[in-house]
Design a protein around this motif. Structure first.
Motif, mmCIF file in Angstrom:
data_model
loop_
_atom_site.group_PDB
_atom_site.id
_atom_site.type_symbol
_atom_site.label_atom_id
_atom_site.label_comp_id
_atom_site.label_asym_id
_atom_site.label_seq_id
_atom_site.Cartn_x
_atom_site.Cartn_y
_atom_site.Cartn_z
ATOM 1 N N LEU A 5 0.834 -1.204 0.000
ATOM 2 C CA LEU A 5 0.000 0.000 0.000
ATOM 3 C C LEU A 5 0.867 1.253 0.000
ATOM 4 O O LEU A 5 0.626 2.202 -0.759
ATOM 5 N N ARG A 6 1.876 1.248 0.848
ATOM 6 C CA ARG A 6 2.755 2.406 0.936
ATOM 7 C C ARG A 6 3.553 2.611 -0.344
ATOM 8 O O ARG A 6 3.719 3.736 -0.817
ATOM 9 N N LEU A 7 4.045 1.514 -0.918
ATOM 10 C CA LEU A 7 4.840 1.626 -2.141
ATOM 11 C C LEU A 7 4.002 2.122 -3.307
ATOM 12 O O LEU A 7 4.473 2.906 -4.142
ATOM 13 N N PHE A 15 7.574 5.266 6.558
ATOM 14 C CA PHE A 15 8.839 4.533 6.533
ATOM 15 C C PHE A 15 9.804 5.167 7.529
ATOM 16 O O PHE A 15 9.720 6.366 7.812
ATOM 17 N N ALA A 16 10.725 4.368 8.055
ATOM 18 C CA ALA A 16 11.644 4.871 9.072
ATOM 19 C C ALA A 16 12.481 6.033 8.540
ATOM 20 O O ALA A 16 12.713 7.023 9.241
ATOM 21 N N ASP A 17 12.953 5.918 7.303
ATOM 22 C CA ASP A 17 13.734 6.979 6.677
ATOM 23 C C ASP A 17 13.801 6.701 5.176
ATOM 24 O O ASP A 17 13.192 5.748 4.674
ATOM 25 N N GLN A 18 14.559 7.515 4.458
ATOM 26 C CA GLN A 18 14.642 7.363 3.010
ATOM 27 C C GLN A 18 15.251 6.025 2.599
ATOM 28 O O GLN A 18 14.820 5.398 1.633
ATOM 29 N N SER A 19 16.253 5.562 3.330
ATOM 30 C CA SER A 19 16.888 4.294 2.981
ATOM 31 C C SER A 19 15.933 3.125 3.191
ATOM 32 O O SER A 19 15.976 2.130 2.451
ATOM 33 N N HIS A 20 15.069 3.230 4.198
ATOM 34 C CA HIS A 20 14.066 2.192 4.449
ATOM 35 C C HIS A 20 13.105 2.106 3.266
ATOM 36 O O HIS A 20 12.807 1.013 2.753
ATOM 37 N N LEU A 21 12.620 3.251 2.801
ATOM 38 C CA LEU A 21 11.784 3.292 1.608
ATOM 39 C C LEU A 21 12.533 2.707 0.415
ATOM 40 O O LEU A 21 11.983 1.913 -0.362
#
Length: 279
Positions: free
Chosen positions: A224-226, A248-254
């Protein structure tokens, strides 16, 4: 994604259609879905993917047709990998075009594909012509003619289904959990919380949810988030802002989840869709 894999992507601003040509070797991408209709063909190699509970092997010249929300993965089982070309058709655009093309369109219905994989050279040719016209930004009249030819061929292979049609009937607990995830997709939802909403224990919920929607609740939430992340990145939002907005925790997590599902980074996707620099 291996070092020999690549993705070439472009967005047609007028229609919202994404034009993608890609090559993968080995593992291509994890199970995921799109909000678009995917209409494409395999150019080279064997494109292996699971969809509709069937393992498909798409060979050169074969056409693959996927609907919004259909979970699929990707794998190159043979040396040399596979290359494919795909058009990502926005649902609202496709429905409006089919309404103009068809004499009668039933109310509250969506277009659907009867088959996921088919061998039809005529359809493959029209996909290729439309892809070339859009990718090279031909004159509008040329792009429109190529898309009309594709739609005429495609329409004869589609049928209509009611928007709320579900077969087989889904368990109430799974539906409640799915609706809750949609309403709270940016929040750190736990299985215990979801089980309370669904009215069953977490183990029964997980089994019912996966049987109904093809993914465990946590994987469904990530998808859903993606899916929303793609929309926001196409609009030009920076990956860091998208990650923060979607929980998401941060940009790298995304980035880790995005690459596993789509084979490229959020920054690369944003750049190719919007022509904006990475930031």
């Amino acid at each position: 994604m291996s070092n020999d894999s690549w993705i070439d992507l472009k967005l047609d601003a007028e229609t919202g259609i994404e034009i993608i040509r890609a090559h993968f070797e080995g593992h291509a991408y994890d199970p995921h879905w799109h909000d678009s209709y995917l209409v494409g063909f395999t150019e080279q190699g064997v494109q292996q993917f699971n969809c509709r509970k069937t393992l498909h092997n798409s060979l050169p010249g074969q056409v693959f047709l996927l609907e919004p929300g259909e979970i699929h993965d990707g794998l190159a089982p043979s040396p040399g990998g596979f290359t494919y070309s795909t058009l990502y058709l926005q649902p609202h655009w496709l429905k409006s075009q089919l309404q103009s093309l068809c004499d009668e369109v039933p109310e509250d219905c969506l277009p659907t594909f009867a088959e996921t994989l088919t061998s039809e050279p005529d359809l493959a040719l029209r996909i290729a012509n439309a892809l070339q016209a859009l990718y090279h930004s031909e004159m509008r009249i040329v792009r429109h003619a190529a898309l009309d030819a594709l739609l005429e061929t495609l329409s004869s292979r589609m049928r209509w289904r009611r928007r709320l049609e579900t077969t087989p009937r889904l368990p109430a607990a799974a539906i409640k959990a799915r609706d809750y995830l949609h309403a709270h997709l940016d929040q750190d939802v736990g299985l215990d919380e979801l089980a309370v909403v669904a009215g069953v224990d977490r183990f029964r919920l997980s089994r019912a949810f996966k049987a109904s929607f093809g993914l465990a609740p946590h994987a469904y939430l990530v998808q859903l988030r993606l899916s929303l992340a793609r929309k926001l990145l196409r609009q030009g939002l920076a990956p860091a802002s998208v990650a923060s907005e979607l929980g998401f925790a941060d940009q790298s997590h995304l980035g880790r989840w995005f690459r596993r599902a789509y084979g490229l980074s959020p920054a690369a996707y944003r750049r190719q869709c919007s022509n904006l620099p990475d930031r």
